[in-house]
Scaffold this active site. Structure first.
Site, mmCIF file in Angstrom:
data_model
loop_
_atom_site.group_PDB
_atom_site.id
_atom_site.type_symbol
_atom_site.label_atom_id
_atom_site.label_comp_id
_atom_site.label_asym_id
_atom_site.label_seq_id
_atom_site.Cartn_x
_atom_site.Cartn_y
_atom_site.Cartn_z
ATOM 1 C CD GLN A 97 -3.012 1.321 2.367
ATOM 2 O OE1 GLN A 97 -2.834 1.660 3.859
ATOM 3 N NE2 GLN A 97 -3.993 1.097 2.299
ATOM 4 C CE1 TYR A 178 -3.180 8.915 7.572
ATOM 5 C CE2 TYR A 178 -4.346 7.037 6.715
ATOM 6 C CZ TYR A 178 -3.648 7.936 7.888
ATOM 7 O OH TYR A 178 -3.705 7.331 9.017
#
Length: 360
Positions: A97, A178
C-alpha cells in the site's frame, strides 16, 4: 464456500477470496525499513488470498506516524524484498500500500521540523501520534502546483520500487483522511485552482496518481482504496455519494486490478454506497469493515463483492482462512499491542494447530 473459491485478480491468481486488510503496526526500523519481525508477521498470514501491507510512505515527508515503513530508498526496497520473498515461499500473494499522510502528520515527524502539507491550510481536529506523544495537529502548508507534480512522481517511483522488491501489486491509499482523501473532500480542500472546487477538480489528484502508477507498472497490478463515510482524521464532505460515485466512474476507465471500498457491512439507506459503486466500477470489488464469515459469504454469493477484506481478525489470527473454513473460534486481539512494540501482540498469536498442540 464462496470465500474459498480461487479468483483471478488481474494477472495474479488468488487461492481464495479472503484479503488481509492494510493495518498500521508501527514496528518498522528507525530508517523506515521493514524488519525480519515484519517479514515473519506477513509470512504467518500468507494463507490469505491477498495480503495488502500496512501503509508505506512514498517519500520522507509523506510519513504520518513513527515506526511506519517506507518505499523510497534502496535500503527500504531490499528490506521489503525479504518480506515479499517469504510470503511467496509460503504460497501467498502480497501487494504494497502506497501512502502520503498529508496534513495528518506533524512537524515532530517531518524532516527538519517542517510543516506537513495538504491541499489547503486547514488543521484537522484532534492530535497526531508522534515519538513525543500525542500532539495537537497543526495547519498544513498548502501544496503548490509544482509540489503536487512532485508527489505524483513520488508515487511513480514508489511503484517501481515495489515492483523491484517483488510485490504482486500496489494499492493506492486514497482513504482514511490521508493526502489523496484530503484532496477529494470539500471539508479539507478549499483550493480555487484546477485541484479544487468542483468534484471533477477535487478528484484530479487521485486520477493523476492512478494514471502515473498504472503507467509505471500495469493496470492489472494496481488497486485503489476509498472510504466514503469514514470521518477518521476529521474528514467530511458535503455530498459523499456524488463525490465517490464520480471518482469510481473515473477510476473504472483504468482497468484496475480492484477497487477496495471501506464501508460498514451493516450500512443501510443513504449511507450504503457499495451497490452504486459496484454498478459503476468495471472491475473486481473488495469490501471491508465489519465482516464475519456469514456476512462475507452472503456478499460474495449475492454478487455485492468479489473479495472481502478482514482487518483485526487477521491481526490476531494468522491462520484466519482455516478458522473461517472450520467455523473455529477466533483469538481476541490485544488492543494494547496494536501500535509499536515487539513480537508480543504481533507474531505471537497462536494458530489452531499450535493451540491444539498446546492443549494435547
Amino acid at each position: 464456500m464462496n470465500l474459498f473459491r480461487p479468483f483471478a485478480l488481474g494477472t495474479t491468481r488468488l487461492a481464495n477470496r479472503i484479503v488481509m486488510a492494510p493495518m498500521t503496526r508501527n514496528r518498522a526500523g528507525a530508517d523506515g525499513r521493514a524488519t525480519p519481525l515484519i517479514a515473519q508477521y506477513y509470512e504467518q498470514r500468507a494463507s490469505a488470498g491477498l495480503i495488502i501491507t500496512e501503509a508505506s510512505q512514498v517519500s520522507l515527508p509523506a510519513i504520518g506516524y513513527p515506526g511506519t515503513p517506507g518505499i523510497h530508498s534502496a535500503a527500504q526496497v531490499e528490506a521489503w524484498r525479504a518480506v515479499a520473498e517469504r510470503v511467496h515461499a509460503a504460497g501467498g500473494r502480497i501487494a504494497l500500500q502506497l501512502w502520503h499522510a498529508g496534513r495528518a502528520s506533524h512537524p515532530a515527524l517531518q524532516p527538519d521540523g517542517a510543516l506537513p502539507v495538504g491541499p489547503s491550510p486547514i488543521a484537522p481536529a484532534g492530535k497526531a501520534f508522534t515519538a513525543l506523544g500525542m500532539l495537537p495537529f497543526v495547519a498544513p502548508r498548502a501544496l503548490t502546483l509544482r509540489e503536487i507534480k512532485t508527489i505524483v512522481d513520488d508515487f511513480t517511483a514508489a511503484t517501481r520500487h515495489a515492483r523491484t522488491a517483488g510485490f504482486d501489486g500496489v494499492e493506492i491509499h486514497a482513504a482514511s483522511g490521508y493526502l489523496i482523501d484530503q484532496f477529494l473532500r470539500d471539508g479539507s480542500n478549499l483550493r480555487t485552482d484546477r485541484y479544487g472546487g468542483s468534484i471533477a477538480n477535487r478528484t484530479r489528484f487521485l486520477m493523476e496518481i492512478t494514471e502515473a502508477v498504472v503507467a509505471a507498472w500495469s493496470p492489472e497490478r494496481v488497486g485503489v482504496r476509498l472510504s466514503p463515510w469514514l470521518d477518521f482524521n476529521d474528514m467530511r464532505d458535503s455530498d459523499p455519494p456524488a463525490l465517490f460515485q464520480h471518482a469510481t466512474q473515473e477510476l473504472s476507465r483504468f482497468g484496475l486490478a480492484y477497487l477496495h471500498l471501506v464501508e460498514p457491512a451493516e450500512a443501510a439507506g443513504e449511507r450504503q454506497l457499495a451497490p452504486a459503486i459496484r454498478r459503476r466500477f468495471q472491475g473486481p470489488l473488495i469490501l471491508n469493515e465489519g465482516y464475519d464469515r456469514d456476512r462475507a459469504e452472503r456478499a460474495i454469493a449475492s454478487g455485492a463483492a468479489d473479495l472481502i477484506a478482514f482487518g483485526t481478525a487477521f491481526l490476531a489470527n494468522p491462520d484466519l482462512p482455516e478458522r473461517l473454513r472450520r467455523g473455529a473460534a477466533l483469538n481476541a486481539p490485544d488492543r494494547k499491542t496494536y501500535y509499536g512494540g515487539d513480537a508480543r501482540g504481533f507474531t505471537d498469536y497462536p494458530t489452531l494447530a499450535e493451540r491444539d498442540g498446546a492443549a494435547a
